[in-house]
Design a protein around this motif. Structure first.
Motif, PDB file in Angstrom:
ATOM      1  N   MET A  89     -27.143 -34.253  -9.727  1.00  0.00           N
ATOM      2  CA  MET A  89     -26.595 -35.040 -10.813  1.00  0.00           C
ATOM      3  C   MET A  89     -26.989 -34.371 -12.126  1.00  0.00           C
ATOM      4  O   MET A  89     -28.111 -33.916 -12.287  1.00  0.00           O
ATOM      5  N   THR A  90     -26.072 -34.308 -13.055  1.00  0.00           N
ATOM      6  CA  THR A  90     -26.333 -33.789 -14.389  1.00  0.00           C
ATOM      7  C   THR A  90     -26.070 -34.896 -15.390  1.00  0.00           C
ATOM      8  O   THR A  90     -25.028 -35.537 -15.346  1.00  0.00           O
ATOM      9  N   ILE A  91     -27.013 -35.120 -16.255  1.00  0.00           N
ATOM     10  CA  ILE A  91     -26.860 -36.120 -17.320  1.00  0.00           C
ATOM     11  C   ILE A  91     -26.916 -35.381 -18.639  1.00  0.00           C
ATOM     12  O   ILE A  91     -27.854 -34.638 -18.907  1.00  0.00           O
ATOM     13  N   ARG A  92     -25.887 -35.555 -19.456  1.00  0.00           N
ATOM     14  CA  ARG A  92     -25.871 -34.931 -20.779  1.00  0.00           C
ATOM     15  C   ARG A  92     -25.960 -36.031 -21.824  1.00  0.00           C
ATOM     16  O   ARG A  92     -25.263 -37.028 -21.742  1.00  0.00           O
ATOM     17  N   LYS A  93     -26.818 -35.821 -22.801  1.00  0.00           N
ATOM     18  CA  LYS A  93     -26.966 -36.784 -23.896  1.00  0.00           C
ATOM     19  C   LYS A  93     -26.986 -36.033 -25.203  1.00  0.00           C
ATOM     20  O   LYS A  93     -27.536 -34.944 -25.294  1.00  0.00           O
ATOM     21  N   ARG A  94     -26.381 -36.601 -26.207  1.00  0.00           N
ATOM     22  CA  ARG A  94     -26.468 -36.057 -27.563  1.00  0.00           C
ATOM     23  C   ARG A  94     -27.514 -36.855 -28.302  1.00  0.00           C
ATOM     24  O   ARG A  94     -27.447 -38.082 -28.365  1.00  0.00           O
ATOM     25  N   ILE A  95     -28.464 -36.138 -28.846  1.00  0.00           N
ATOM     26  CA  ILE A  95     -29.527 -36.803 -29.587  1.00  0.00           C
ATOM     27  C   ILE A  95     -29.770 -36.037 -30.882  1.00  0.00           C
ATOM     28  O   ILE A  95     -29.446 -34.864 -30.996  1.00  0.00           O
ATOM     29  N   THR A  96     -30.334 -36.721 -31.849  1.00  0.00           N
ATOM     30  CA  THR A  96     -30.648 -36.112 -33.137  1.00  0.00           C
ATOM     31  C   THR A  96     -32.152 -35.918 -33.218  1.00  0.00           C
ATOM     32  O   THR A  96     -32.920 -36.823 -32.889  1.00  0.00           O
ATOM     33  N   VAL A  97     -32.557 -34.729 -33.651  1.00  0.00           N
ATOM     34  CA  VAL A  97     -33.978 -34.436 -33.813  1.00  0.00           C
ATOM     35  C   VAL A  97     -34.490 -35.246 -34.992  1.00  0.00           C
ATOM     36  O   VAL A  97     -33.873 -35.269 -36.061  1.00  0.00           O
ATOM     37  N   GLY A  98     -35.602 -35.914 -34.805  1.00  0.00           N
ATOM     38  CA  GLY A  98     -36.190 -36.732 -35.857  1.00  0.00           C
ATOM     39  C   GLY A  98     -36.768 -35.892 -36.977  1.00  0.00           C
ATOM     40  O   GLY A  98     -36.948 -34.679 -36.848  1.00  0.00           O
ATOM     41  N   SER A  99     -37.084 -36.527 -38.094  1.00  0.00           N
ATOM     42  CA  SER A  99     -37.634 -35.813 -39.248  1.00  0.00           C
ATOM     43  C   SER A  99     -38.979 -35.165 -38.930  1.00  0.00           C
ATOM     44  O   SER A  99     -39.401 -34.238 -39.607  1.00  0.00           O
ATOM     45  N   ASP A 100     -39.641 -35.640 -37.873  1.00  0.00           N
ATOM     46  CA  ASP A 100     -40.910 -35.040 -37.457  1.00  0.00           C
ATOM     47  C   ASP A 100     -40.715 -33.870 -36.504  1.00  0.00           C
ATOM     48  O   ASP A 100     -41.676 -33.264 -36.036  1.00  0.00           O
ATOM     49  N   GLY A 101     -39.440 -33.524 -36.204  1.00  0.00           N
ATOM     50  CA  GLY A 101     -39.154 -32.412 -35.313  1.00  0.00           C
ATOM     51  C   GLY A 101     -39.193 -32.777 -33.841  1.00  0.00           C
ATOM     52  O   GLY A 101     -39.089 -31.907 -32.974  1.00  0.00           O
ATOM     53  N   ASN A 102     -39.328 -34.046 -33.533  1.00  0.00           N
ATOM     54  CA  ASN A 102     -39.410 -34.500 -32.150  1.00  0.00           C
ATOM     55  C   ASN A 102     -38.151 -35.230 -31.723  1.00  0.00           C
ATOM     56  O   ASN A 102     -37.417 -35.775 -32.560  1.00  0.00           O
ATOM     57  N   ILE A 103     -37.924 -35.244 -30.424  1.00  0.00           N
ATOM     58  CA  ILE A 103     -36.847 -36.051 -29.866  1.00  0.00           C
ATOM     59  C   ILE A 103     -37.453 -37.076 -28.908  1.00  0.00           C
ATOM     60  O   ILE A 103     -38.517 -36.841 -28.331  1.00  0.00           O
ATOM     61  N   VAL A 104     -36.786 -38.177 -28.777  1.00  0.00           N
ATOM     62  CA  VAL A 104     -37.183 -39.195 -27.812  1.00  0.00           C
ATOM     63  C   VAL A 104     -36.031 -39.322 -26.845  1.00  0.00           C
ATOM     64  O   VAL A 104     -34.900 -39.614 -27.243  1.00  0.00           O
ATOM     65  N   LEU A 105     -36.307 -39.075 -25.589  1.00  0.00           N
ATOM     66  CA  LEU A 105     -35.263 -39.058 -24.575  1.00  0.00           C
ATOM     67  C   LEU A 105     -35.574 -40.117 -23.535  1.00  0.00           C
ATOM     68  O   LEU A 105     -36.611 -40.069 -22.873  1.00  0.00           O
ATOM     69  N   ALA A 106     -34.675 -41.076 -23.389  1.00  0.00           N
ATOM     70  CA  ALA A 106     -34.826 -42.116 -22.372  1.00  0.00           C
ATOM     71  C   ALA A 106     -33.611 -42.059 -21.455  1.00  0.00           C
ATOM     72  O   ALA A 106     -32.478 -42.183 -21.909  1.00  0.00           O
ATOM     73  N   VAL A 107     -33.859 -41.835 -20.183  1.00  0.00           N
ATOM     74  CA  VAL A 107     -32.788 -41.754 -19.200  1.00  0.00           C
ATOM     75  C   VAL A 107     -33.122 -42.720 -18.073  1.00  0.00           C
ATOM     76  O   VAL A 107     -34.148 -42.586 -17.412  1.00  0.00           O
ATOM     77  N   GLY A 108     -32.258 -43.683 -17.870  1.00  0.00           N
ATOM     78  CA  GLY A 108     -32.488 -44.645 -16.807  1.00  0.00           C
ATOM     79  C   GLY A 108     -31.958 -44.141 -15.471  1.00  0.00           C
ATOM     80  O   GLY A 108     -30.796 -43.756 -15.365  1.00  0.00           O
ATOM     81  N   LEU A 109     -32.816 -44.087 -14.469  1.00  0.00           N
ATOM     82  CA  LEU A 109     -32.420 -43.663 -13.132  1.00  0.00           C
ATOM     83  C   LEU A 109     -32.835 -44.736 -12.139  1.00  0.00           C
ATOM     84  O   LEU A 109     -33.892 -45.341 -12.273  1.00  0.00           O
ATOM     85  N   GLU A 110     -32.039 -44.930 -11.142  1.00  0.00           N
ATOM     86  CA  GLU A 110     -32.367 -45.912 -10.101  1.00  0.00           C
ATOM     87  C   GLU A 110     -33.049 -45.209  -8.938  1.00  0.00           C
ATOM     88  O   GLU A 110     -32.646 -45.348  -7.796  1.00  0.00           O
ATOM     89  N   ARG A 111     -34.072 -44.430  -9.246  1.00  0.00           N
ATOM     90  CA  ARG A 111     -34.771 -43.648  -8.226  1.00  0.00           C
ATOM     91  C   ARG A 111     -36.280 -43.822  -8.399  1.00  0.00           C
ATOM     92  O   ARG A 111     -37.016 -42.846  -8.429  1.00  0.00           O
ATOM     93  N   ALA A 112     -36.724 -45.029  -8.530  1.00  0.00           N
ATOM     94  CA  ALA A 112     -38.144 -45.287  -8.748  1.00  0.00           C
ATOM     95  C   ALA A 112     -38.984 -44.624  -7.661  1.00  0.00           C
ATOM     96  O   ALA A 112     -38.645 -44.660  -6.478  1.00  0.00           O
TER      97      ALA A 112
END
Length: 76
Positions: free
Chosen positions: A1-24
């Motif tokens: 499975m491939t998940i693509r997300k567009r996100i914007t880098v924060g002013s601190d240079g970091n990204i926050v990535l949250a991906v929900g998967l049903e594979r606990a």
């Protein structure tokens, strides 16, 4: 499975990535690429061309001669 997300880098240079998967409880390999986003649509590409076309205003700029195409054998 491939998940693509567009996100914007924060002013601190970091990204926050949250991906929900049903594979606990499943071990996963995650790959993150920092490639800049390319235009997503023809409309954005054409808008880019309109913004940049003719934008070289240096009067000394010129296109060098392109040379001649090599002659190739015809495809049979």
């Amino acid at each position: 499975m491939t998940i693509r997300k567009r996100i914007t880098v924060g002013s601190d240079g970091n990204i926050v990535l949250a991906v929900g998967l049903e594979r606990a409880g499943t071990e996963m390999e995650v790959v993150v690429s920092d490639a800049p986003r390319s235009p997503a649509s023809d409309e954005e590409w054409h808008a880019f061309l309109r913004r940049t076309a003719g934008s070289i205003d240096d009067p000394t700029f010129f296109r060098h001669p392109q040379g001649e195409f090599e002659q190739r054998d015809p495809i049979e």
